[in-house]
Design a protein around this motif. Structure first.
Motif, PDB file in Angstrom:
ATOM      1  N   ASP A 336     100.554  13.350  58.570  1.00 34.83           N
ATOM      2  CA  ASP A 336      99.154  13.023  58.815  1.00 34.83           C
ATOM      3  C   ASP A 336      99.021  11.617  59.401  1.00 34.83           C
ATOM      4  N   ARG A 339     100.121  11.646  63.069  1.00 31.78           N
ATOM      5  CA  ARG A 339      99.086  12.161  63.961  1.00 31.78           C
ATOM      6  C   ARG A 339      98.025  11.092  64.234  1.00 31.78           C
ATOM      7  N   ARG A 340      97.619  10.400  63.181  1.00 33.05           N
ATOM      8  CA  ARG A 340      96.595   9.358  63.353  1.00 33.05           C
ATOM      9  C   ARG A 340      97.119   8.197  64.190  1.00 33.05           C
ATOM     10  N   ARG A 343      97.287   9.032  67.916  1.00 34.13           N
ATOM     11  CA  ARG A 343      95.960   8.992  68.543  1.00 34.13           C
ATOM     12  C   ARG A 343      95.501   7.544  68.759  1.00 34.13           C
TER      13      ARG A 343
END
Length: 350
Positions: A336, A339-340, A343
């Motif tokens: 998680d 992914r953050r 981005r």
């Protein structure tokens, strides 16, 4: 559950490629009764078979829906659905007192993983996560070497997990709505689990990740096809994981995994899937593996825990065969954060 009858194992979905291997392993085990269902298989856009067709090829008894699967009264279920569908099946299993082996990653979102862990704990059912690589003999030897102090204090770990893009056999892997992401989700978690085992469950502190879709760009997939993830742990240990679908479609194998651990007194590198005899014959490449079947070792660990635990009792703490739901949560937290970070283009806290 008692030992007077065969242990009843349900397989919920053939969405994940590992499901067929688990089924074949279970069919060869004495004292095991097996039933499968894959209601989403009929509408999946995959070239490789799913649902009743795949069950017939393997020789597994089959029912059309999950209602019939759970009505059979399984002692345990192996959840091999698409990642985003794990929660629904795990919560249903918990509600019916059925022990769970869930394919990795535990879920696509932190909130789903939290709900799954809470449901299983309240119901008194086992929640184990399918990370078979930690059962490889090379990893066992590495762990023993590290525990004996032969490497000193570990300060750096480099992992790689590179494979083929699964667009032909299982297209959902490249659909973020079903998978949670692409190569980062698919491949980071295996290395993260091995690091978790080596460090005794040490939590990650920060993650810095980069990812893109340069590999296989001609296939127009929505998910990332390659990435690099750097993790800093509470002790100061730094780990990097090269995760990609970089193997060409024509490669003779799916890919491979490596892990190199460096400490103050030395370093050790393992490559669990390299244990094979290779060559070329009249029908093409020859690849004959040797050593233990890590899927079978994973299944053995789960079945032993199910037999020892017996019937679930709500409110009673279930056994926690490793890797358990807590491991699944810690590894999902890293994914998680990756992914953050990808981005944002900057490091993020876990």
């Amino acid at each position: 559950m008692t030992t007077a009858h065969p242990i009843k194992i349900a397989i919920a979905s053939f969405a994940h490629m590992h499901a067929a291997g688990y089924a074949r392993t279970l069919l060869g085990m004495p004292g095991v009764s097996l039933l499968a269902s894959d209601p989403d298989g009929a509408t999946a856009p995959d070239d490789a078979p799913r649902g009743a067709d795949l069950a017939a090829q393997i020789g597994v008894p089959y029912v059309d829906d999950y209602d019939d699967l759970f009505a059979w009264g399984p002692d345990a279920v192996i959840v091999t659905t698409e990642n985003a569908r794990h929660r629904a099946i795990v919560e249903r299993a918990a509600a019916e007192g059925v022990h769970v082996l869930c394919e990795k990653p535990i879920a696509t979102e932190i909130a789903d993983a939290e709900a799954m862990i809470a449901a299983c704990a309240a119901a008194g059912v086992i929640l184990m996560i399918a990370y078979p690589v930690r059962f490889a003999s090379q990893f066992t030897a590495l762990r023993q070497h590290l525990d004996a102090g032969a490497l000193g204090e570990p300060f750096a770990i480099v992992g790689t997990n590179n494979g083929k893009i699964p667009t032909d056999s299982r297209q959902w892997f490249t659909d973020p709505a079903l998978s949670g992401g692409g190569a980062m989700v698919d491949h980071v978690v295996h290395c993260a689990d091995l690091i978790d085992a080596l460090t005794g469950g040490m939590r990650a502190r920060t993650v810095y990740a980069a990812a893109n879709g340069i590999l296989h760009s001609e296939k127009n997939v929505a998910a990332e096809t390659g990435g690099l993830v750097t993790i800093t742990y509470e002790s100061g240990l730094i780990a990097t994981i090269d995760c990609s679908w970089s193997q060409p479609d024509a490669a003779s194998t799916w890919g491979g995994l490596t892990l190199k651990v460096t400490g103050t007194n030395g370093s050790v590198e393992i490559e669990p899937f390299a244990e094979h005899i290779g060559g070329v014959g009249v029908d093409g490449d020859i690849r004959i593996g040797y050593g233990a079947d890590i899927d079978a070792l994973l299944i053995d660990e789960f079945l032993e825990a199910v037999r020892r635990s017996g019937a679930a009792v709500p409110g009673r703490a279930p056994l926690a065969p490793q890797p358990d739901g807590a491991v699944g949560m810690r590894t999902l937290e890293i994914v998680d954060a990756a992914r953050r970070s990808a981005r944002a283009g900057s490091p993020v806290a876990v």
